[in-house]
Design an enzyme around this catalytic site. Structure first.
Site, PDB file in Angstrom:
ATOM      1  N   TYR A   1      16.101  46.178  79.140  1.00  0.00           N
ATOM      2  CA  TYR A   1      15.986  44.704  78.505  1.00  0.00           C
ATOM      3  C   TYR A   1      14.431  44.711  78.170  1.00  0.00           C
ATOM      4  CZ  TYR A   1      16.802  39.975  77.035  1.00  0.00           C
ATOM      5  OH  TYR A   1      16.721  38.557  76.333  1.00  0.00           O
TER       6      TYR A   1
ATOM      7  N   LYS B   1      12.812  44.516  74.502  1.00  0.00           N
ATOM      8  CA  LYS B   1      11.876  43.089  73.997  1.00  0.00           C
ATOM      9  C   LYS B   1      10.464  43.605  73.722  1.00  0.00           C
ATOM     10  CE  LYS B   1      15.607  40.650  73.813  1.00  0.00           C
ATOM     11  NZ  LYS B   1      15.959  39.950  72.599  1.00  0.00           N
TER      12      LYS B   1
HETATM   13  P1  NAP Z   1      24.525  34.958  74.143  1.00  0.00           P
HETATM   14  O1  NAP Z   1      24.795  33.384  74.575  1.00  0.00           O
HETATM   15  O2  NAP Z   1      24.890  35.859  75.246  1.00  0.00           O
HETATM   16  O3  NAP Z   1      24.964  35.344  72.654  1.00  0.00           O
HETATM   17  C1  NAP Z   1      24.754  36.526  72.404  1.00  0.00           C
HETATM   18  C2  NAP Z   1      25.191  36.551  70.865  1.00  0.00           C
HETATM   19  O4  NAP Z   1      24.780  37.866  70.139  1.00  0.00           O
HETATM   20  C3  NAP Z   1      26.493  36.170  70.576  1.00  0.00           C
HETATM   21  O5  NAP Z   1      26.631  35.382  69.245  1.00  0.00           O
HETATM   22  C4  NAP Z   1      27.325  37.471  70.432  1.00  0.00           C
HETATM   23  O6  NAP Z   1      28.160  37.579  69.322  1.00  0.00           O
HETATM   24  C5  NAP Z   1      25.995  38.288  69.739  1.00  0.00           C
HETATM   25  N1  NAP Z   1      26.281  39.625  69.653  1.00  0.00           N
HETATM   26  C6  NAP Z   1      26.664  40.429  70.731  1.00  0.00           C
HETATM   27  N2  NAP Z   1      26.441  41.735  70.720  1.00  0.00           N
HETATM   28  C7  NAP Z   1      26.323  41.871  69.231  1.00  0.00           C
HETATM   29  C8  NAP Z   1      26.479  42.991  68.223  1.00  0.00           C
HETATM   30  N3  NAP Z   1      26.747  44.310  68.571  1.00  0.00           N
HETATM   31  N4  NAP Z   1      26.192  42.752  66.909  1.00  0.00           N
HETATM   32  C9  NAP Z   1      26.050  41.292  66.365  1.00  0.00           C
HETATM   33  N5  NAP Z   1      26.176  40.350  67.468  1.00  0.00           N
HETATM   34  C10 NAP Z   1      26.497  40.621  68.742  1.00  0.00           C
HETATM   35  O7  NAP Z   1      23.045  35.267  74.133  1.00  0.00           O
HETATM   36  P2  NAP Z   1      21.726  34.165  74.241  1.00  0.00           P
HETATM   37  O8  NAP Z   1      21.206  33.781  75.338  1.00  0.00           O
HETATM   38  O9  NAP Z   1      22.008  33.236  72.878  1.00  0.00           O
HETATM   39  O10 NAP Z   1      20.746  35.057  73.341  1.00  0.00           O
HETATM   40  C11 NAP Z   1      20.179  35.285  72.110  1.00  0.00           C
HETATM   41  C12 NAP Z   1      19.117  35.937  72.200  1.00  0.00           C
HETATM   42  O11 NAP Z   1      17.936  35.561  72.802  1.00  0.00           O
HETATM   43  C13 NAP Z   1      19.148  37.638  72.412  1.00  0.00           C
HETATM   44  O12 NAP Z   1      18.193  38.249  71.521  1.00  0.00           O
HETATM   45  C14 NAP Z   1      18.373  37.254  74.052  1.00  0.00           C
HETATM   46  O13 NAP Z   1      17.947  38.607  74.220  1.00  0.00           O
HETATM   47  C15 NAP Z   1      17.375  36.534  73.486  1.00  0.00           C
HETATM   48  N6  NAP Z   1      16.969  35.817  74.909  1.00  0.00           N
HETATM   49  C16 NAP Z   1      17.613  34.970  75.603  1.00  0.00           C
HETATM   50  C17 NAP Z   1      17.230  34.201  76.966  1.00  0.00           C
HETATM   51  C18 NAP Z   1      18.034  33.572  77.542  1.00  0.00           C
HETATM   52  O14 NAP Z   1      17.401  33.001  78.572  1.00  0.00           O
HETATM   53  N7  NAP Z   1      19.201  33.110  77.125  1.00  0.00           N
HETATM   54  C19 NAP Z   1      15.790  34.425  77.234  1.00  0.00           C
HETATM   55  C20 NAP Z   1      15.068  35.288  76.197  1.00  0.00           C
HETATM   56  C21 NAP Z   1      15.523  35.809  75.048  1.00  0.00           C
HETATM   57  P3  NAP Z   1      29.774  37.584  69.870  1.00  0.00           P
HETATM   58  O15 NAP Z   1      30.059  36.313  70.376  1.00  0.00           O
HETATM   59  O16 NAP Z   1      30.778  37.861  68.775  1.00  0.00           O
HETATM   60  O17 NAP Z   1      29.870  38.645  70.850  1.00  0.00           O
END
Ligand code: NAP
Length: 250
Positions: free
Chosen positions: A159, A163
């Site tokens: 990851y 990133k």
């Molecule tokens: P999340 O709640 O797990 O949601 C992930 C989203 O990505 C869902 O809408 C999912 O769609 C979609 N997705 C997964 N696989 C996909 C694919 N192959 N093609 C298209 N869409 C896909 O994640 P989140 O926490 O909101 O994270 C969003 C972004 O922020 C990510 O890039 C993550 O790395 C980044 N981020 C998150 C955090 C954190 O603490 N949460 C911190 C730093 C960065 P489905 O529902 O249809 O599966």
């Protein structure tokens, strides 16, 4: 122009917008007047709920299923957006997954699937969308990276590599696209309360966050909204905006 319609007449594509941070970004950009394309992979009901929420607030949105790690599906999605809307002004590369594990035992499939979606997916969407943006000589691209891409994290070699790659990719694209009026920036969240982080042991994490709490999806979405919609952001490109409660100060 009132802050509520800065994206009026514009079209935004948000990948992974069915849940979590992407859902909040979709709502924020719609609140600014954009027609939002809600991309998702496997949650049609959740994506439809985001569309319904936007429409209930008087906004415009529709959903499109595509795996953004798949070149053919990405090309078809962008083609569909351009055919239906005639333009694409904002791209938010948000879709992401984790497949955590200590490196010694990390499966090659867990390395590859994270790189495929979190880095190659950003490349595929950006490459395809850039063609129409460069032609239009305007556009804003925002890539969701992570503070883990800056600092590394045990158990997240895949990851953090993806990133960190997104940050290098953001800066290279920013330099390539600047002369054509297209900006490319990244937002680096710290620990945000979503499905992705719901099973983490938060105690040690909170101790490392000066603001003493996890972030909320709308706090990340606010930074994206600024980069996508604020006229003042027109002079920002190649930057990484951290939304992390002060966790990583550089
Ligand atoms: P999340 O709640 O797990 O949601 C992930 C989203 O990505 C869902 O809408 C999912 O769609 C979609 N997705 C997964 N696989 C996909 C694919 N192959 N093609 C298209 N869409 C896909 O994640 P989140 O926490 O909101 O994270 C969003 C972004 O922020 C990510 O890039 C993550 O790395 C980044 N981020 C998150 C955090 C954190 O603490 N949460 C911190 C730093 C960065 P489905 O529902 O249809 O599966």
């Amino acid at each position: 122009m009132s802050p509520a319609n800065r994206l009026s007449g514009q079209v935004a594509l948000v990948t992974g917008a069915s849940r979590g941070i992407g859902r909040s970004i979709a709502l924020e950009l719609a609140a600014d007047g954009a027609t939002v394309v809600v991309n998702y992979a496997s949650s049609p009901d959740a994506a439809e709920a985001v569309v319904a929420e936007i429409e209930a607030s008087g906004g415009k949105a529709w959903r499109y299923q595509a795996n953004v790690a798949d070149e053919g599906e990405v090309d078809a999605m962008v083609k569909a957006v351009l055919e239906r809307e005639g333009q694409l002004d904002v791209l938010v590369n948000n879709a992401g997954i984790t497949r955590d594990g200590l490196l010694m035992r990390m499966k090659t499939t867990d390395w590859q699937s994270v790189l495929d979606l979190n880095l190659t997916g950003v490349f595929l969407c950006t490459r395809t969308v850039s063609r129409s943006m460069l032609k239009a000589r305007s556009g804003r691209i925002i890539n969701i990276t992570s503070v883990v891409g800056l600092m590394g994290n045990p158990g997240q070699a895949n990851y953090s590599a993806a990133k960190a790659g997104v940050i290098g990719f953001t800066r290279s694209c920013a330099a390539e696209f600047a002369s054509r009026g297209v900006t490319v920036n990244a937002v680096a969240p710290g620990f945000i309360a979503t499905d992705m982080t719901k099973d983490l042991n938060v105690e040690p994490i909170l101790a490392a966050i000066p603001l003493g709490r996890m972030g909320q999806p709308d706090e990340v979405a606010g930074a994206v909204r600024f980069l996508a919609a604020d006229p003042a952001a027109a002079y920002m490109t190649g930057q990484v905006l951290q939304v992390d409660g002060g966790m990583v100060m550089r």
